[in-house]
Design a protein around this motif. Sequence first.
Motif, short mmCIF file in Angstrom:
data_model
loop_
_atom_site.label_atom_id
_atom_site.label_comp_id
_atom_site.label_asym_id
_atom_site.label_seq_id
_atom_site.Cartn_x
_atom_site.Cartn_y
_atom_site.Cartn_z
N ILE A 161 -59.45 2.72 -12.33
CA ILE A 161 -58.66 3.94 -12.57
C ILE A 161 -57.81 4.24 -11.35
O ILE A 161 -56.62 4.56 -11.46
CB ILE A 161 -59.60 5.13 -12.88
N GLY A 162 -58.43 4.15 -10.16
CA GLY A 162 -57.70 4.45 -8.92
C GLY A 162 -56.53 3.52 -8.70
O GLY A 162 -55.47 3.94 -8.21
N GLY A 163 -56.68 2.24 -9.09
CA GLY A 163 -55.57 1.31 -8.95
C GLY A 163 -54.40 1.69 -9.83
O GLY A 163 -53.25 1.75 -9.37
N SER A 164 -54.68 1.96 -11.12
CA SER A 164 -53.61 2.38 -12.03
C SER A 164 -52.95 3.66 -11.55
O SER A 164 -51.72 3.79 -11.56
CB SER A 164 -54.18 2.60 -13.45
N TYR A 165 -53.77 4.61 -11.12
CA TYR A 165 -53.28 5.91 -10.68
C TYR A 165 -52.48 5.79 -9.39
O TYR A 165 -51.42 6.39 -9.22
CB TYR A 165 -54.48 6.84 -10.49
N ILE A 205 -41.97 -1.60 -6.07
CA ILE A 205 -43.09 -1.24 -6.96
C ILE A 205 -43.78 -2.50 -7.49
O ILE A 205 -45.01 -2.60 -7.49
CB ILE A 205 -42.58 -0.39 -8.14
N GLY A 206 -42.97 -3.48 -7.93
CA GLY A 206 -43.54 -4.70 -8.49
C GLY A 206 -44.39 -5.47 -7.50
O GLY A 206 -45.51 -5.90 -7.84
N MET A 207 -43.91 -5.66 -6.29
CA MET A 207 -44.68 -6.40 -5.28
C MET A 207 -45.94 -5.64 -4.88
O MET A 207 -47.01 -6.23 -4.71
CB MET A 207 -43.80 -6.67 -4.06
N MET A 208 -45.83 -4.33 -4.74
CA MET A 208 -47.00 -3.53 -4.39
C MET A 208 -48.04 -3.59 -5.51
O MET A 208 -49.24 -3.77 -5.27
CB MET A 208 -46.56 -2.08 -4.12
N LEU A 209 -47.58 -3.43 -6.73
CA LEU A 209 -48.48 -3.39 -7.89
C LEU A 209 -49.27 -4.70 -8.02
O LEU A 209 -50.50 -4.69 -8.10
CB LEU A 209 -47.64 -3.13 -9.14
N ILE A 210 -48.55 -5.81 -8.02
CA ILE A 210 -49.22 -7.11 -8.21
C ILE A 210 -50.14 -7.41 -7.03
O ILE A 210 -51.24 -7.94 -7.20
CB ILE A 210 -48.19 -8.24 -8.39
N SER A 211 -49.71 -7.08 -5.82
CA SER A 211 -50.51 -7.37 -4.63
C SER A 211 -51.81 -6.57 -4.62
O SER A 211 -52.87 -7.11 -4.28
CB SER A 211 -49.69 -7.06 -3.37
N VAL A 212 -51.74 -5.30 -4.98
CA VAL A 212 -52.94 -4.46 -5.00
C VAL A 212 -53.92 -4.97 -6.06
O VAL A 212 -55.12 -5.10 -5.80
CB VAL A 212 -52.59 -2.98 -5.25
N GLU A 213 -53.39 -5.25 -7.25
CA GLU A 213 -54.26 -5.74 -8.33
C GLU A 213 -54.92 -7.05 -7.95
O GLU A 213 -56.13 -7.24 -8.14
CB GLU A 213 -53.41 -5.90 -9.60
N LEU A 242 -58.35 2.38 -19.08
CA LEU A 242 -58.42 3.82 -19.36
C LEU A 242 -57.32 4.58 -18.63
O LEU A 242 -56.62 5.41 -19.21
CB LEU A 242 -59.79 4.36 -18.95
N GLY A 243 -57.15 4.29 -17.33
CA GLY A 243 -56.11 4.96 -16.56
C GLY A 243 -54.73 4.71 -17.12
O GLY A 243 -53.92 5.65 -17.26
N ALA A 244 -54.46 3.46 -17.48
CA ALA A 244 -53.14 3.13 -18.02
C ALA A 244 -52.90 3.79 -19.37
O ALA A 244 -51.81 4.31 -19.64
CB ALA A 244 -53.00 1.61 -18.16
N ALA A 245 -53.94 3.79 -20.24
CA ALA A 245 -53.78 4.40 -21.55
C ALA A 245 -53.47 5.89 -21.43
O ALA A 245 -52.57 6.41 -22.10
CB ALA A 245 -55.05 4.19 -22.39
N GLY A 295 -45.93 5.65 -16.32
CA GLY A 295 -46.53 4.90 -17.41
C GLY A 295 -46.41 3.39 -17.25
O GLY A 295 -47.42 2.68 -17.28
N PRO A 296 -45.19 2.85 -17.05
CA PRO A 296 -45.07 1.40 -16.88
C PRO A 296 -45.79 0.85 -15.65
O PRO A 296 -46.32 -0.26 -15.69
CB PRO A 296 -43.55 1.20 -16.76
N SER A 297 -45.81 1.61 -14.55
CA SER A 297 -46.50 1.13 -13.36
C SER A 297 -47.99 0.97 -13.64
O SER A 297 -48.59 -0.07 -13.34
CB SER A 297 -46.29 2.09 -12.19
N ALA A 298 -48.60 2.01 -14.22
CA ALA A 298 -50.02 1.94 -14.55
C ALA A 298 -50.27 0.87 -15.61
O ALA A 298 -51.25 0.11 -15.54
CB ALA A 298 -50.51 3.30 -15.05
N ASP A 299 -49.37 0.78 -16.58
CA ASP A 299 -49.49 -0.20 -17.66
C ASP A 299 -49.39 -1.62 -17.11
O ASP A 299 -50.17 -2.51 -17.48
CB ASP A 299 -48.39 0.06 -18.68
N GLY A 300 -48.42 -1.83 -16.22
CA GLY A 300 -48.27 -3.16 -15.63
C GLY A 300 -49.48 -3.56 -14.82
O GLY A 300 -49.97 -4.70 -14.90
#
Length: 835
Positions: A161-165, A205-213, A242-245, A295-300
Motif C-alpha cells: 500500500i505504501g509503495g502505491s501511495y 515518475i517512471g524511473m522512480m516508480l519502477i526502481s522502488v517497486e 488494494l492501494g492502486a484500486a 491513479g496511473p502512478s499507483a496503477d503502474g
Amino acid sequence: MRTWMATATSLGCRICKTSASVFTLILMCAAMALAQPAGESAQGEASLKLPDLSDVTFLGGIDGHKLLMIGLLFCAFGLLFGLVIFTKLKNLPVHRAMLEISELIYETCKTYLVTQGKFILILWAFIAVIIAVYFGWLSPVPGKSIGVTLPIILMFSLVGIGGSYGVAWFGIRVNTFANSRTAFAGLKGKPFPIYQIPLEAGMSIGMMLISVELLIMLFILLFVSGDYAGPCFIGFAIGESLGAAALRIAGGIFTKIADIGSDLMKIVFKIKEDDARNPGVIADCTGDNAGDSVGPSADGFETYGVTGVALITFILLAVKSPTIQVQLLVWIFVMRIMMLVASAAAYFINGAIAKARFGNVDRMNFEAPLTSLVWITSVVSIALTYVVSALIVPDLGGDSSLWWKLASIISCGTLAGAVIPELVKVFTSTESRHVREVVKSAQEGGASLGILSGFVAGNFSAYWLGLAMVTLMSIAYYISTMGLAVLMVASAVFAFGLVAFGFLGMGPVTIAVDSYGPVTDNAQSVYELSLIEQVPNVEQDIKKNFGFDVNFARAKDLLEENDGAGNTFKATAKPVLIGTAVVGATTMIFSIIMALTKGLTENVNNLSLLHAPFVLGLITGGAMIYWFTGASTQAVTTGAYRAVEFIKANIRLEGVEKASVADSKKVVEICTQYAQKGMFNIFLAVFFGTLAFAFVEPYFFIGYLISIAIFGLYQAIFMANAGGAWDNAKKIVEVELKQKGTELHAATVIGDTVGDPFKDTSSVALNPVIKFTTLFGLLAVELAVSLAEKGSALTHVLALVFFLVSASFVYRSFYGMRIGSELPAAKAAAHAAAD
C-alpha cells in the motif's frame, strides 16, 4: 478542508460499522471450523518456498544471490535518475503568478491524498482480517511461529500500500512542478520546451516508480528467508493492488466530477476554457492529478509488482527442478533491471534526435517525438532481451536453445507495448479519421451523431486491439511448444505470463507518456488561472528577469495543441495496462487451478463446459463487470450533478477576476464526498462478492475470474478509446477549427463529458479491480476449500451471507447515490398544488 476530511472519515466509520457484524461472523465461523489442525491440502501460498539463489552460478561463476545484489545498484541509479530530473524541474524558471496557482493545486492535491490515505487504511482492515484468518489459523507457514509470520505478512501488505501511495504522491509533486514550468515555457512561443518538460516529468515518475517497486521485490527475494518469501510476495501484491484500486477508483470519480462540472459551464455561461471565475476549475486541476497522475502512478506500480509476483508464483508451482527455478527467477529479475537500462538509454537517444529535429522550430507535431520514443525503447528492449537471455540462461535443463525462445516470447509482449499505442492512435489521435468523423458527425447532427461516432470508434478499436493481442499471444504459445514443456507443466500459461511481462518491457517510458497528459492539461489551466496577461508590466518584468519576449497568443495555441498530444498518449497507455491485467491474471488463475487440482492430477474435468458451476461462473463475471461500469459512472453522474448545481448557483461573472477560494474548496469537497462514497460502495461490493463466489464452489470461482478478465478487457478498451475519440474531437474544434463558443463546440463538449467517465473512471479502474479480485481470490478460495475439507457445512451459508452483503452495496451504489427521484417539473407541480 477539515470539514471535507471529517465528512470522509465519518463515511468510512459508518460503513465499517455496517460490516462489523459480518466480520464477527467470519471470525466465529473460522474459529469453529479451524479447531483442528490444517490439512496438507490447504497449504497454498503459505507452502511456497524460494530456492537458495546462491546454489546456481551465472556468467562464469557469479552465484544468483550476488548477481541480483548488483541489481540493487541499478535500482539506486534509477532512483537517482528520477531525483535528478525532479530537482531540475523544481529549479526551472517560472513566473510567480503561475507558481502560486501550481502550489495551490498541489496543496489541494495533498489534502486529497491525506484523506485518501486514511480511507485506504480502513479498507486494509478488511483485508487484514482475511489475511489473519488464513495465515494465522488456517494455513500458517509450515514450521514457523504465527507470532512471527503473521506480522511480517501484514507488514508487507502495508509496504505494498505504501509503495502505491508513495509513488502517487511523488507523481503529483513532480507534475505540479512541471505544469507551471510548462505554462511559463510556452510564453517563449517555441514548441520544443513545451514538449520536453512534461516528458521529463513523466520519465522522473517512471524511473522512480519502477526502481522502488523493483527494490522492494529484490529485498524480499534477497533478504527474506525462503520460507517467508512466498507469503510476503502475496501480501505485498495484495497491498499494492488494494492501494492502486482505491486510488484509481476514487481518483477516477473525483477527476471526472470536477471535469464535467467545469466543462459544462462553458456551454451554460459561454465562458472560455479554464475561466478563472469558474469555481470548478481548481477542482478540475486537482482532479487532473488525482485521476490522471495519482491513479496511473499507483496503477503502474501495482501492475509491475503483481505481474512479477504472478510469474514467481508460477515458477515455484509449475517447475520441479530447484536449479531451473533459480535460473528462471534470476533471469526474470535481471530482465527487469535491463528494462530500466533500456528505457534510460532510449530516452537519451530519442532526446538527442528530438532536440536536433525540433529544438529551434516554430511548429512541430507533438506526437512525433513521443511516438519515436516508444519505438526506440521497444527496439532497444528487444535487442537487450536477446543479449541478456543469451548471457544469463545459455542452457536450461540441458537445452541450449531455450534462451532465444524465452526472449522471443517476452519480445511478443514488448512489441505489443509499441503496436498497441499505434492502434490506439488510429482511434484517438487528433489526426485520426475516426476522430475527424466524430467532428463531422457533430457538425451536421449535433451531440447525438457525434456521440454515436465515438461509440463506433470505441467498438472498432476493441476488435483491432483484441486481434493484435491474440496474434502476439498465439505466437508466444507456438514458441512455448518448442521445448518449454520439458521444464514445467502448463508452459503455455507461463508464455502468456511472459507476454504480460513483456508488455511492461518499456517500463518507465510507458509511465512517462501516460504522465505527459496531466501535465499538458494542467499547464493550460495554470496559464488561464494565473491571469498572466493582466499582471501589470508583465512583459517588461519577464524580459528583465527571464530574458525573453512574451508571445501570449502563440503560447495559448501551443499549450492547447500539446494538450491534444497528451490526450492521445494518455489513451495509448490504458490498453497496455489493462492488457497486462488480463494476461497476468491468467497466470494467477493458474496458481489457483494448481492448488485446487493438486498439480493438475485431480478434478481437471471440472474446468470445462460440462461442469455446470464453471459455466455459471463464466456468466456471473460479466454481470459484475457491467455493474461496476454502472456504479462508477453513477458516482460521477451524481457528483457532477451536485457540482454543477453548486457552481451555477455561486459563479460570479461580473465584477470579479477569480472565483473565491471558499467556492473552489466547496467544489473540491463535493468531488471528494462522492468519490469516497462511490469508492466504498464499489470496493465492499467487490470484496464481499469475491468471498461469496469463492465460497459457492471453487470451479464456479475459476469461471468467474476468467469471465471478469475477458469482459473487463473489451469493456475497458471500448470505453477508453471511445472517450479518447470524443476528447480529441473537442480539441480539433478548439485548436484547428477555432470554433469555441459555437454550436459545434457545444456538441463536442457534450460528447467529451460523456466520454470523461468512460476513459478516466470506469475503463481504467477495471485494471486494478481485476487484479485485486484475482489476488484476493487466492486466499478466499483456499479459505473456502479448507473449510469444506474439514466437513464444515458453513461454506454455503457463508457464501449466502457474503453475497447478501455484497448485493446490499450493489444496491447502495445506485439507490444510495441517486440524484433524486422526482423530475424538476414534477417537483414544481407538486409545490404549486400544495400552495
